[in-house]
Design an enzyme around this catalytic site. Structure first.
Site, PDB file in Angstrom:
ATOM      1  N   TYR B 445     -13.949  22.172  10.928  1.00  0.00           N
ATOM      2  CA  TYR B 445     -15.156  22.432  11.730  1.00  0.00           C
ATOM      3  C   TYR B 445     -15.074  21.826  13.129  1.00  0.00           C
ATOM      4  O   TYR B 445     -14.129  21.145  13.456  1.00  0.00           O
ATOM      5  CB  TYR B 445     -16.420  22.084  10.964  1.00  0.00           C
ATOM      6  CG  TYR B 445     -16.727  20.648  10.592  1.00  0.00           C
ATOM      7  CD1 TYR B 445     -16.077  19.555  11.148  1.00  0.00           C
ATOM      8  CD2 TYR B 445     -17.733  20.408   9.661  1.00  0.00           C
ATOM      9  CE1 TYR B 445     -16.433  18.270  10.791  1.00  0.00           C
ATOM     10  CE2 TYR B 445     -18.091  19.114   9.298  1.00  0.00           C
ATOM     11  CZ  TYR B 445     -17.429  18.051   9.880  1.00  0.00           C
ATOM     12  OH  TYR B 445     -17.793  16.780   9.541  1.00  0.00           O
ATOM     13  N   GLU B 446     -16.047  22.162  13.947  1.00  0.00           N
ATOM     14  CA  GLU B 446     -16.028  21.777  15.369  1.00  0.00           C
ATOM     15  C   GLU B 446     -14.742  22.228  16.058  1.00  0.00           C
ATOM     16  O   GLU B 446     -14.195  21.525  16.896  1.00  0.00           O
ATOM     17  CB  GLU B 446     -16.201  20.257  15.545  1.00  0.00           C
ATOM     18  CG  GLU B 446     -17.497  19.708  15.027  1.00  0.00           C
ATOM     19  CD  GLU B 446     -18.729  20.363  15.615  1.00  0.00           C
ATOM     20  OE1 GLU B 446     -18.630  20.943  16.706  1.00  0.00           O
ATOM     21  OE2 GLU B 446     -19.787  20.318  14.973  1.00  0.00           O
ATOM     22  N   GLY B 447     -14.297  23.418  15.708  1.00  0.00           N
ATOM     23  CA  GLY B 447     -13.020  23.913  16.218  1.00  0.00           C
ATOM     24  C   GLY B 447     -11.924  23.472  15.271  1.00  0.00           C
ATOM     25  O   GLY B 447     -11.700  22.275  15.110  1.00  0.00           O
ATOM     26  N   GLN B 452      -7.892  22.898  18.540  1.00  0.00           N
ATOM     27  CA  GLN B 452      -7.746  21.667  19.321  1.00  0.00           C
ATOM     28  C   GLN B 452      -6.373  21.610  19.991  1.00  0.00           C
ATOM     29  O   GLN B 452      -6.237  21.156  21.122  1.00  0.00           O
ATOM     30  CB  GLN B 452      -7.916  20.428  18.433  1.00  0.00           C
ATOM     31  CG  GLN B 452      -9.167  20.378  17.581  1.00  0.00           C
ATOM     32  CD  GLN B 452     -10.450  20.330  18.365  1.00  0.00           C
ATOM     33  OE1 GLN B 452     -10.500  19.705  19.430  1.00  0.00           O
ATOM     34  NE2 GLN B 452     -11.484  20.989  17.886  1.00  0.00           N
TER      35      GLN B 452
END
Lengths: 602, 602
Positions: B445-447, B452
């Site tokens: 999650y969050e990318g 990243q």
């Protein structure tokens, strides 16, 4: 997109017929004069049909439903009993059992392939029949005539299921600490077993009418340590001498564990209270008898790693070709088309890396795992004792490598596949997270992977002065020489590289052996990395031979085209892990390893 | 043996006071003239008390109980609401919020430490307040005056919780594919939102009286792609203009996911149906506003990785010192005694390797994670614009590395710790298997971690011509020079090595940059390995500076003695992973990467 398990029959055929060329060997075995490639394929196709139709559909549902423990008894998930009855009725438990012992007498090689399919389809379900072969082998080798007459047929056929009762709360890897005890019961010409066992897979269940426990316990005069352990057969139900009726033995399931995975397989805490047991083999020599079970079990566990990796790999491939996200940065030469506005994620380089990693791992491992099965067949059936002995030694060397390396890779493969699914991977319904959970146990049981590392390096490599290792390296350098003589430059490079890897292994083994003389701890510091080093060497061996075969295949057959691609990929990327492990071993030879102390927290 | 979480306050103090020397910087900031080491410690001690007394005890029970979805509403596990009320009442949500905005104005550095503690203690519980800071920052930067007046105080204080509604079934990593739409509602001077969102953490729950959703949707005239997304505030409950009463907005939770872990955190499917929403920032510029939330969230996620590794590490240490199995092969010099008949497994070399791996990872990461928090403070508070800009650039470069590298290591650490527990690790009650399951989501999650990697290499390293990277390397080579000038030979070696690592990073970055000119795909092939390469560089930086400090500390202080031991271990063993990643990047520069094709299964 289907995420259902499908057995990789094409690759199985490749490994059996081409990588190993098992049919050539079968032709030389009198008992197998009727066995050829077509017949072996037919067996595997039938196995695949049974496994995909009857076993695989219960996997996700079994995980959700789990086992129940009610009134001292274990209930398995819906459908498990019926599937097991079908398994027994079709004769799958006796596939590779000798005809003399009531089996079908087929090669262990096919049994290994069956184990892979079962593990991929439903690892939890497989746990129940998982010890049938070990118990059969143990009683064949060490059981009394009465045991072989009365119990063995029921155990071998799967009519009764078996367990292996070793672990106690204080004794996991260290069996010397076992406390369960046996006292003589002259009236029954038997023994009374008392003690507590934990982590007993299938310690109780509703799949069969009886359950036969193989239990390690100490006789009254037993020495301490592992040399004081005796092995007993302890059935859940016994026949009362006077009434002739079936009565309960003193075997109690006290509960089942809540585990990370394998939720459909009951892991039981067992209490034996004055349970009647019969000695298997000689007093105090129970561990030797038990090892017959454990070695068979270790190769099965290795194949669980392959099965998990296969399931993860095929699901990740299916999803990555279906899921469309973002424009691809490039169109790889072998894609055959331009990607559109948004492309299947299988085109994105990070996903290509993962998918090729998965594939090169699982296909390489399949070749090695089946090769071990082949050597077990040679060890059992070759006319010359020397060849049998050499094959047995080779299989024995390879087994701990396969157990630890394949299971670690199986867990890693499941986690990598989960990454391909993104957020969906974290959700139960796609099945990948279950594979992550289920696969993790294989690194722990049948001897933790660290125990395998010690078994390999200390017992099997250093313990025989390097003889078994040299035999393995001879096979590998032989392949290296064949590859290096090729006109194809990638294959030549692979051959030269493989030869260099084998030389590195021999060199670092010598270094470990020499260093150990003055530094007893050295092999224990490097054992895990050493095992992984040999694992990567074996994968390189697998891919070099695969590339050699694939280069001789028709250019336009996509199966071989993909083998060539994957082989090139393997040598370019994943094999870098060999050098990494080599560096860690060299570090272990050089550097001391302190005690980790207590962690400071406040 | 206690397996309860204990906050690593001693190490936190070391990092803040010695590794970063944050108090020296605080003294130069007018708003922090009263803040010193003692006061910071007091804050962290209070945080530790709250976290260990109120949050940690709910972790295992919350996992077992899970969330329920009943009659369209989500019920969180027993105790979660009370713990959350205590969290808000104690003012923890506003620790680092500006005093002007109603906060306590303390450094982000302390907030980062708090996030680590919360994640270690109970990741699932943390999910609910997890977006408070991001939403606060977003409304502070882009909200209208009315929003800042009416909603911001309730959001910032935690009285109302928030969500981030991005993902839709067809749009995960690729937000260009979002379909949710907004149509004008002139009567309310607002918008009506329609669409389906999935994977919404805390989309519904019973912790607060209102829930404020930040939703990405398209205006009627929106261009396609990510440049057509607008951001809206959509509360669950709104005030009816005419009656002045609270009425339900068109926000419906349609169900919660069954997940691998984080079972106490509801992951919701949300349906917005003519829901009233208010535009945040400019039309079509919603992604820019959302990025304010996402950057804050990424560092929080990085600290989740550290928290998981810390919990796993301390549990593995506690268990390994308690569990006795087998005689030790040797008595390490720093053990201080002979092991007995059977020794704590902490003495066995394979376990020492794992325990030291865990420790060197988590303690090195803590230094780097807190260092990012420090740079965020410099970026916010430094008197000179140039320094603020440089600090912001550095934090921005470091954030994706920390997010992906720390979360991957957090999962690996949990799995390694599980291995120390052997079979017990697979059982729920020891807690380690929960950490394996909970930690896995942070890689997604969050990318995803692959996103990243691309953010780091393509956007932040190549995107600015290498400027931010050079600034980072200058910090690292500065430390390397200080170490290399030491009279201690291990520290000198560490300095020389660190300098060489930095040079390798610069060299391979140049190679990637040059290669990309003719091979657009190249950076995408190597992005994940490149991120990990920088991760290992940062750990080497952390341990070189740690060793330098520890060598100046009193010889008989066991805290610094263990720092020296762990530093030596880090340079001898784990840092070999840097070379492994470098080789993989070089392979990616050299070799093409084919498309993985379809897996052949039958």
């Amino acid at each position: 997109m289907s995420l259902d398990y499908r057995a990789p029959l094409r690759d199985m055929r490749f490994v059996i017929d081409e990588w190993i060329d098992a049919p050539a060997w079968w032709r030389s075995v009198p008992a197998w004069e009727d066995l050829d490639s077509a017949m072996a394929q037919q067996v595997l196709e039938e196995a695949a049909r049974f496994v995909t139709e009857r076993i695989a559909p219960l996997n996700s549902a079994g995980d959700l439903e789990g086992c129940r423990f009610e009134n001292g008894e274990v209930l398995t998930p819906t459908g498990f009993r019926e599937a097991y009855e079908g398994f027994v009725a079709a004769g799958w438990p006796t596939l590779a059992l000798d005809v003399d012992a009531g089996g079908q007498g087929l090669p262990q090689l096919l049994e290994v392939a069956l184990q892979e399919m079962l593990a991929a389809a439903n690892h939890a379900w497989l746990m129940s029949p998982g010890l049938t072969h070990g118990a059969t082998a143990c009683l064949l080798a060490h059981g009394s005539d009465a045991m072989r007459r009365d119990w063995l047929p029921k155990i071998a056929s799967g009519e009764w299921l078996t367990t292996m009762c070793l672990t106690e709360p204080q004794a996991g890897s260290d069996l010397a600490l076992l406390r369960a005890r046996a006292t003589a019961d002259a009236a029954h010409d038997a023994w009374r077993i008392d003690g507590n066992k934990i982590f007993i897979s299938g310690g109780d269940h509703d799949l069969t009418d009886n359950i036969v426990h193989l239990v390690l316990a100490r006789l009254p005069d037993a020495p301490t340590g592992t040399k004081g352990l005796s092995l007993f057969v302890v059935p859940k139900w016994i026949v009362d001498d006077s009434s002739g009726k079936r009565v309960a033995n003193g075997v109690h399931c006290e509960g089942i564990e809540k585990k990370m995975g394998l939720k459909a397989s009951p892991t039981c805490s067992m209490r034996f209270e004055q349970a009647l047991g019969w000695l298997v083999g000689e007093p105090h020599r129970g561990l030797a008898s038990m090892f017959v079970m454990m070695n068979a079990a270790r190769l099965q566990v290795a194949m669980q790693g392959v099965g998990h990796a296969q399931l993860a790999c095929q699901r990740a491939h299916a999803y990555a070709h279906e899921r469309v996200q973002m424009r691809a940065v490039s169109a790889p030469a072998n894609y055959g088309g331009e990607p559109g506005q948004a492309a299947p994620i299988a085109l994105h380089p990070a996903m290509r890396r993962i998918l090729l990693d998965l594939r090169s791992t699982v296909e390489g491992e399949r070749a090695i795992g089946y090769w071990i099965g082949y050597w077990l067949d040679v060890a059992a059936r070759h006319p010359h004792a020397g060849e049998r002995q050499a094959a047995s030694q080779l299989a024995s060397l390879l087994t701990p490598i396969a157990k630890a390396f394949f299971t670690a890779n199986g867990f890693a493969a499941a986690s990598s596949a989960l990454q391909v699914f993104g957020g969906y991977g974290y959700i139960h319904e796609y099945g990948v997270e279950q594979t992550v959970r289920d696969s993790r146990v294989a690194m722990l049981y049948e001897g933790t992977n660290e125990i395998q590392g010690i078994d390999l390096l200390v017992r099997k490599v250093l313990g025989d002065g390097g003889e078994a290792l040299r035999a393995l390296l001879a096979h590998i350098t032989g392949e290296a020489a064949r590859c290096a003589a090729s006109g194809d430059c990638a294959l030549r490079d692979a051959g030269v590289r493989l030869d260099a890897l084998a030389a590195s292994v021999q060199r670092v083994t010598n270094e470990i052996e020499q260093g150990s003389a003055s530094d007893r701890e050295l092999p224990y510091r490097v054992a895990d990395d050493y095992l992984a080093l040999l694992g990567w060497l074996l994968l390189a061996f697998a891919w070099a031979r695969t590339l050699r075969i694939a280069l001789n295949a028709p250019v336009d057959d996509p199966f071989y085209a993909e083998k060539r691609i994957t082989a090139h990929y393997f040598f370019a990327y994943p094999l870098a892990a060999f050098d990494h492990r080599l560096k860690l071993i060299e570090a272990g030879c050089r550097a001391s390893l302190p005690y980790a102390g207590q962690a400071f927290v406040d």
